[in-house]
Design an enzyme around this catalytic site. Structure first.
Site, PDB file in Angstrom:
ATOM      1  N   GLY A  76       0.835  -1.204   0.000  1.00 48.72           N
ATOM      2  CA  GLY A  76       0.000   0.000   0.000  1.00 48.72           C
ATOM      3  C   GLY A  76       0.864   1.245   0.000  1.00 48.72           C
ATOM      4  O   GLY A  76       1.914   1.274   0.619  1.00 48.72           O
TER       5      GLY A  76
ATOM      6  N   THR B  43       5.323   1.850   5.932  1.00 47.53           N
ATOM      7  CA  THR B  43       3.911   1.495   6.111  1.00 47.53           C
ATOM      8  C   THR B  43       3.309   2.414   7.163  1.00 47.53           C
ATOM      9  O   THR B  43       3.938   2.657   8.204  1.00 47.53           O
ATOM     10  CB  THR B  43       3.665   0.032   6.553  1.00 47.53           C
ATOM     11  OG1 THR B  43       2.310  -0.086   7.024  1.00 47.53           O
ATOM     12  CG2 THR B  43       4.587  -0.437   7.665  1.00 47.53           C
ATOM     13  N   ILE B  44       2.118   2.893   6.876  1.00 51.84           N
ATOM     14  CA  ILE B  44       1.461   3.719   7.895  1.00 51.84           C
ATOM     15  C   ILE B  44       1.178   2.883   9.135  1.00 51.84           C
ATOM     16  O   ILE B  44       1.045   3.417  10.225  1.00 51.84           O
ATOM     17  CB  ILE B  44       0.156   4.375   7.382  1.00 51.84           C
ATOM     18  CG1 ILE B  44      -0.895   3.339   6.999  1.00 51.84           C
ATOM     19  CG2 ILE B  44       0.425   5.343   6.254  1.00 51.84           C
ATOM     20  CD1 ILE B  44      -2.303   3.927   6.859  1.00 51.84           C
ATOM     21  N   ASP B  45       1.099   1.546   8.982  1.00 55.18           N
ATOM     22  CA  ASP B  45       0.727   0.685  10.113  1.00 55.18           C
ATOM     23  C   ASP B  45       1.836   0.588  11.174  1.00 55.18           C
ATOM     24  O   ASP B  45       1.567   0.189  12.299  1.00 55.18           O
ATOM     25  CB  ASP B  45       0.410  -0.739   9.623  1.00 55.18           C
ATOM     26  CG  ASP B  45      -0.710  -0.762   8.607  1.00 55.18           C
ATOM     27  OD1 ASP B  45      -1.471   0.217   8.535  1.00 55.18           O
ATOM     28  OD2 ASP B  45      -0.813  -1.759   7.868  1.00 55.18           O
TER      29      ASP B  45
ATOM     30  N   GLY C 226      -4.503   0.150  10.167  1.00 58.74           N
ATOM     31  CA  GLY C 226      -3.442  -0.462  10.979  1.00 58.74           C
ATOM     32  C   GLY C 226      -3.391  -1.976  10.906  1.00 58.74           C
ATOM     33  O   GLY C 226      -2.551  -2.596  11.545  1.00 58.74           O
TER      34      GLY C 226
ATOM     35  N   GLU D  66      -9.034  -0.663  13.006  1.00 54.07           N
ATOM     36  CA  GLU D  66      -9.841  -1.543  12.147  1.00 54.07           C
ATOM     37  C   GLU D  66      -9.702  -3.014  12.535  1.00 54.07           C
ATOM     38  O   GLU D  66     -10.602  -3.814  12.293  1.00 54.07           O
ATOM     39  CB  GLU D  66      -9.452  -1.344  10.672  1.00 54.07           C
ATOM     40  CG  GLU D  66      -7.998  -1.719  10.374  1.00 54.07           C
ATOM     41  CD  GLU D  66      -7.587  -1.533   8.931  1.00 54.07           C
ATOM     42  OE1 GLU D  66      -8.394  -1.061   8.122  1.00 54.07           O
ATOM     43  OE2 GLU D  66      -6.421  -1.862   8.607  1.00 54.07           O
TER      44      GLU D  66
ATOM     45  N   ARG E 100     -22.065   8.726  16.380  1.00 52.07           N
ATOM     46  CA  ARG E 100     -21.799   8.892  14.953  1.00 52.07           C
ATOM     47  C   ARG E 100     -20.471   8.215  14.623  1.00 52.07           C
ATOM     48  O   ARG E 100     -19.561   8.213  15.445  1.00 52.07           O
ATOM     49  CB  ARG E 100     -21.698  10.376  14.563  1.00 52.07           C
ATOM     50  CG  ARG E 100     -23.012  11.125  14.646  1.00 52.07           C
ATOM     51  CD  ARG E 100     -23.980  10.677  13.542  1.00 52.07           C
ATOM     52  NE  ARG E 100     -25.204  11.477  13.522  1.00 52.07           N
ATOM     53  CZ  ARG E 100     -26.300  11.204  14.222  1.00 52.07           C
ATOM     54  NH1 ARG E 100     -26.336  10.131  15.006  1.00 52.07           N
ATOM     55  NH2 ARG E 100     -27.365  11.970  14.131  1.00 52.07           N
TER      56      ARG E 100
ATOM     57  N   ARG F 110      -3.598   7.622   4.168  1.00 50.19           N
ATOM     58  CA  ARG F 110      -2.459   7.234   3.333  1.00 50.19           C
ATOM     59  C   ARG F 110      -2.136   8.248   2.250  1.00 50.19           C
ATOM     60  O   ARG F 110      -1.085   8.157   1.606  1.00 50.19           O
ATOM     61  CB  ARG F 110      -2.766   5.897   2.659  1.00 50.19           C
ATOM     62  CG  ARG F 110      -2.297   4.755   3.464  1.00 50.19           C
ATOM     63  CD  ARG F 110      -2.551   3.396   2.919  1.00 50.19           C
ATOM     64  NE  ARG F 110      -2.702   3.218   1.504  1.00 50.19           N
ATOM     65  CZ  ARG F 110      -3.163   2.082   0.967  1.00 50.19           C
ATOM     66  NH1 ARG F 110      -3.496   1.075   1.759  1.00 50.19           N
ATOM     67  NH2 ARG F 110      -3.273   1.952  -0.323  1.00 50.19           N
TER      68      ARG F 110
HETATM   69  O1  F6P Z   1      -1.055  -1.707   5.271  1.00 43.59           O
HETATM   70  C1  F6P Z   1      -1.523  -0.436   5.027  1.00 43.59           C
HETATM   71  C2  F6P Z   1      -3.002  -0.425   4.966  1.00 43.59           C
HETATM   72  O2  F6P Z   1      -3.336   0.904   4.736  1.00 43.59           O
HETATM   73  C3  F6P Z   1      -3.756  -1.013   6.144  1.00 43.59           C
HETATM   74  O3  F6P Z   1      -3.771  -0.182   7.264  1.00 43.59           O
HETATM   75  C4  F6P Z   1      -5.098  -1.264   5.519  1.00 43.59           C
HETATM   76  O4  F6P Z   1      -5.810  -2.283   6.170  1.00 43.59           O
HETATM   77  C5  F6P Z   1      -4.752  -1.692   4.153  1.00 43.59           C
HETATM   78  O5  F6P Z   1      -3.473  -1.157   3.864  1.00 43.59           O
HETATM   79  C6  F6P Z   1      -5.721  -1.256   3.084  1.00 43.59           C
HETATM   80  O6  F6P Z   1      -5.192  -1.604   1.850  1.00 43.59           O
HETATM   81  P1  F6P Z   1      -5.885  -1.392   0.439  1.00 43.59           P
HETATM   82  O7  F6P Z   1      -7.204  -0.756   0.638  1.00 43.59           O
HETATM   83  O8  F6P Z   1      -4.929  -0.539  -0.330  1.00 43.59           O
HETATM   84  O9  F6P Z   1      -5.959  -2.763  -0.121  1.00 43.59           O
END
Ligand code: F6P
Length: 353
Positions: A10, A132-134, A177, A229, A270, A279
């Site tokens: 990603g 990675t943002i994660d 994440g 998530e 909400r 991202r």
């Molecule tokens: O690994 C980065 C990440 O943004 C995760 O946090 C997320 O679950 C996933 O990629 C989403 O990936 P995509 O929507 O690009 O398949």
């Protein structure tokens, strides 16, 4: 030396800053030549390798640009299928030979780096750069993209706070994440969340409800809850959004949490799912600096012919460690001993436990 550079997995803010650092330092200091491999390793798997020039002109204006000029891909892992694996490795070797490359600089997350680890074992000279943002790559305290994602979460929470206060509502913010809670924890801490639910700590919703009710008794009729998530309740399951064509991703837990909170507290809730906003766009200053430091170190390792290593940020320093650490595709979760977790709970943020 002629090297290929690619981005995989990603996208995230700071990829272009890393490409720029590699190029500026490689060409300026060592006289290297670079070829951009497009769309991760896919570029090398095409019949005619899909490449683009990467030179000082190309990188002159990309420091602050989001995404990746090389393109990327996070769905196709040809090494997963034992029937395709050997042919894919052979094709990558052939493409590298045809392009006259002495090695690759691979900017990627866990999936990409575990593929790169396989290629290292097969004899390709690779230096990896973690992104990675994660922030879930083993060995590196921080990865490119994480700091910007945290800024975005904090900004979202600050904005949600004023509307939550005005309406006396509970705002539930779902962040990315995968199986790690770094973005939720750091973003929640920076944005003033009252509750943070992360995958590393299966949550008890009743405990979160108590926290919200105590706030009410103090006249605080709004609450900000961040949910990773990948979070799940104690004894519950993670929630996935199914996509029959492209596989499925984590997502949707915030709706379940919001529904239960509204039933149990009688307050209006909400949901905001921040999604790919986390991202996209320009990297913040920390990510630009991290990407530059890691990119420079990667080029230095190539110059020293110290191949098969990944550069990392550890204890404030830029270091490197062997690629084999990535072979098993390990991810690194938030440690339950983390002082950040401790700080969050010490100031009264509820982690659902
Ligand atoms: O690994 C980065 C990440 O943004 C995760 O946090 C997320 O679950 C996933 O990629 C989403 O990936 P995509 O929507 O690009 O398949």
């Amino acid at each position: 030396m002629k090297l290929g550079v690619c981005t995989g997995g990603g996208d995230c803010p700071g990829l272009n800053a890393a490409i720029r650092a590699v190029t500026e330092h490689g060409i300026g200091t060592y006289g290297f030549e670079f070829v951009g491999i497009q769309d991760s390793f896919n570029g090398l798997l095409e019949t005619i390798p899909k490449v683009m020039p990467v030179n000082l002109d190309v990188v002159s204006d990309i420091l602050a640009r989001g995404g990746t000029i090389l393109g990327t891909e996070n769905r196709n892992n040809p090494f997963k299928d034992p029937k395709r694996k050997d042919a894919a490795i052979a094709k990558i070797h052939q493409s590298i030979k045809n392009l006259g490359l002495e090695g690759l600089i691979v900017i990627g997350g866990e999936g990409t780096q575990s593929m790169a680890a396989t290629l290292v074992e097969s004899g390709i000279n690779i230096i990896g750069i973690p992104k990675t943002i994660d922030n879930d790559l083993p060995g590196s305290d921080y990865t490119i993209g994480f700091a910007t994602a945290v800024d975005i979460v904090a900004e979202a929470l600050t904005r949600l706070k004023s509307t939550a206060e005005s309406h006396d509502r509970i705002m539930v913010l779902e962040v990315m994440g995968r199986d790690s809670g770094y973005i939720a924890l750091y973003g929640g801490l920076a944005g003033g969340a009252h509750g943070i639910l992360i995958p590393e700590i299966p949550f008890q919703l009743d405990i979160l409800c108590q926290k919200i009710k105590v706030r009410q008794t103090m006249g605080r009729n709004h609450s900000l809850i961040v949910v990773a998530e990948g979070a799940r309740s104690e004894g519950g399951e993670q929630i996935f959004r199914k996509d029959a064509v492209h596989g499925h991703n984590l997502g949707g837990i915030a709706y379940e949490v919001a529904e239960l909170l509204s039933q149990k507290t009688n307050m209006e809730t909400r949901v905001t799912v921040l999604g790919h906003v986390q991202r996209g766009g320009a990297p913040n200053a920390s990510d630009r600096i991290l990407a530059t430091r890691l990119g420079v170190k990667a080029v230095n390792l190539f110059a020293d012919k110290n191949f098969g290593r990944c550069v990392v940020y550890k204890g404030g320093l830029i270091k490197d460690h062997p690629y084999r650490d990535y072979l098993k595709g390990r991810r690194s979760p938030v440690s339950l001993e983390s002082d950040v977790l401790n700080a969050a709970e010490s100031i009264g943020i509820c982690l659902g436990r």
